[in-house]
Design a protein around this motif. Structure first.
Motif, PDB file in Angstrom:
ATOM      1  N   LEU A 172       0.863  -1.175   0.000  1.00  0.00           N
ATOM      2  CA  LEU A 172       0.000   0.000   0.000  1.00  0.00           C
ATOM      3  C   LEU A 172       0.905   1.232   0.000  1.00  0.00           C
ATOM      4  CD1 LEU A 172      -2.990   0.863   0.187  1.00  0.00           C
ATOM      5  CD2 LEU A 172      -2.649   1.043   2.647  1.00  0.00           C
ATOM      6  N   VAL A 173       0.697   2.132  -0.961  1.00  0.00           N
ATOM      7  CA  VAL A 173       1.560   3.310  -1.090  1.00  0.00           C
ATOM      8  C   VAL A 173       0.727   4.577  -1.272  1.00  0.00           C
ATOM      9  CG1 VAL A 173       3.485   2.022  -2.100  1.00  0.00           C
ATOM     10  CG2 VAL A 173       1.798   3.076  -3.603  1.00  0.00           C
ATOM     11  N   TYR A 174       1.333   5.684  -0.900  1.00  0.00           N
ATOM     12  CA  TYR A 174       0.817   7.004  -1.245  1.00  0.00           C
ATOM     13  C   TYR A 174       1.613   7.493  -2.455  1.00  0.00           C
ATOM     14  CZ  TYR A 174      -1.526   7.418   3.294  1.00  0.00           C
ATOM     15  OH  TYR A 174      -2.342   7.235   4.382  1.00  0.00           O
ATOM     16  N   GLU A 175       0.912   8.006  -3.444  1.00  0.00           N
ATOM     17  CA  GLU A 175       1.560   8.645  -4.589  1.00  0.00           C
ATOM     18  C   GLU A 175       1.233  10.132  -4.487  1.00  0.00           C
ATOM     19  OE1 GLU A 175      -0.216   6.504  -7.799  1.00  0.00           O
ATOM     20  OE2 GLU A 175       1.220   4.866  -7.634  1.00  0.00           O
ATOM     21  N   ILE A 176       2.259  10.929  -4.261  1.00  0.00           N
ATOM     22  CA  ILE A 176       2.076  12.361  -4.027  1.00  0.00           C
ATOM     23  C   ILE A 176       2.712  13.120  -5.173  1.00  0.00           C
ATOM     24  CG2 ILE A 176       2.533  14.254  -2.424  1.00  0.00           C
ATOM     25  CD1 ILE A 176       2.628  12.004  -0.239  1.00  0.00           C
ATOM     26  N   VAL A 184       6.136  11.376  -5.891  1.00  0.00           N
ATOM     27  CA  VAL A 184       6.875  10.775  -4.784  1.00  0.00           C
ATOM     28  C   VAL A 184       6.030   9.614  -4.255  1.00  0.00           C
ATOM     29  CG1 VAL A 184       7.952  11.152  -2.534  1.00  0.00           C
ATOM     30  CG2 VAL A 184       7.875  13.018  -4.205  1.00  0.00           C
ATOM     31  N   THR A 185       6.596   8.412  -4.287  1.00  0.00           N
ATOM     32  CA  THR A 185       5.891   7.218  -3.826  1.00  0.00           C
ATOM     33  C   THR A 185       6.407   6.866  -2.440  1.00  0.00           C
ATOM     34  OG1 THR A 185       5.733   6.448  -6.110  1.00  0.00           O
ATOM     35  CG2 THR A 185       5.336   4.820  -4.372  1.00  0.00           C
ATOM     36  N   ILE A 186       5.459   6.734  -1.489  1.00  0.00           N
ATOM     37  CA  ILE A 186       5.811   6.489  -0.094  1.00  0.00           C
ATOM     38  C   ILE A 186       5.099   5.241   0.405  1.00  0.00           C
ATOM     39  CG2 ILE A 186       5.614   7.407   2.257  1.00  0.00           C
ATOM     40  CD1 ILE A 186       5.965  10.169   1.080  1.00  0.00           C
ATOM     41  N   ASP A 187       5.840   4.356   1.060  1.00  0.00           N
ATOM     42  CA  ASP A 187       5.271   3.161   1.672  1.00  0.00           C
ATOM     43  C   ASP A 187       4.309   3.601   2.778  1.00  0.00           C
ATOM     44  OD1 ASP A 187       4.877   0.933   3.459  1.00  0.00           O
ATOM     45  OD2 ASP A 187       6.640  -0.026   2.595  1.00  0.00           O
ATOM     46  N   ALA A 188       3.050   3.203   2.661  1.00  0.00           N
ATOM     47  CA  ALA A 188       2.031   3.639   3.619  1.00  0.00           C
ATOM     48  C   ALA A 188       2.177   2.959   4.977  1.00  0.00           C
ATOM     49  CB  ALA A 188       0.631   3.374   3.062  1.00  0.00           C
ATOM     50  N   ASN A 189       2.946   1.893   5.039  1.00  0.00           N
ATOM     51  CA  ASN A 189       3.150   1.216   6.320  1.00  0.00           C
ATOM     52  C   ASN A 189       4.322   1.790   7.100  1.00  0.00           C
ATOM     53  OD1 ASN A 189       1.037  -0.742   6.227  1.00  0.00           O
ATOM     54  ND2 ASN A 189       2.200  -1.789   4.653  1.00  0.00           N
ATOM     55  N   THR A 190       5.402   2.120   6.394  1.00  0.00           N
ATOM     56  CA  THR A 190       6.629   2.535   7.083  1.00  0.00           C
ATOM     57  C   THR A 190       6.928   4.026   6.962  1.00  0.00           C
ATOM     58  OG1 THR A 190       8.037   2.157   5.154  1.00  0.00           O
ATOM     59  CG2 THR A 190       7.655   0.266   6.635  1.00  0.00           C
TER      60      THR A 190
END
Length: 80
Positions: free
Chosen positions: A47-51, A63-69
C-alpha cells in the motif's frame, strides 16, 4: 460482536499505517513545492501514497511512499 476480524484489521491499520498528512510532509521534505494530487494505490503488493508535487520551476514530481513505514520508495519526474 458479529465480525471481530474487522475490528482486528481496523486496529492493525491504525497502528501501522501512516496517514496522508505524514506522507505529504515526508514528500515535501524531499521535493519542496505545491502538492497537486495525493493518491493511495498498491505497488507490488504494498500500500503506497503517490504524491504529486509541482516545484517552483513548474516541474512535477511523483513521490511514492510506503504507507506502512513512511519510507520514500521512489521519486519520479513526470513528463510534460
Amino acid at each position: 460482536m458479529l465480525f471481530p476480524f474487522y475490528n482486528l484489521w481496523d486496529n492493525y491499520w491504525r497502528q501501522y499505517r501512516i496517514n496522508a498528512e505524514t506522507a505529504i510532509q515526508t514528500a515535501l521534505q524531499r521535493v519542496p513545492g505545491q502538492v497537486i494530487r495525493v493518491e493511495v494505490d498498491t505497488e507490488d503488493g504494498l500500500l503506497v501514497y503517490e504524491i504529486y508535487i509541482r516545484t517552483t520551476s513548474g516541474i512535477i514530481y511523483e513521490v511514492t511512499i510506503d504507507a506502512n513505514t513512511g519510507e520514500i520508495l521512489e521519486v519520479d519526474r513526470q513528463n510534460d
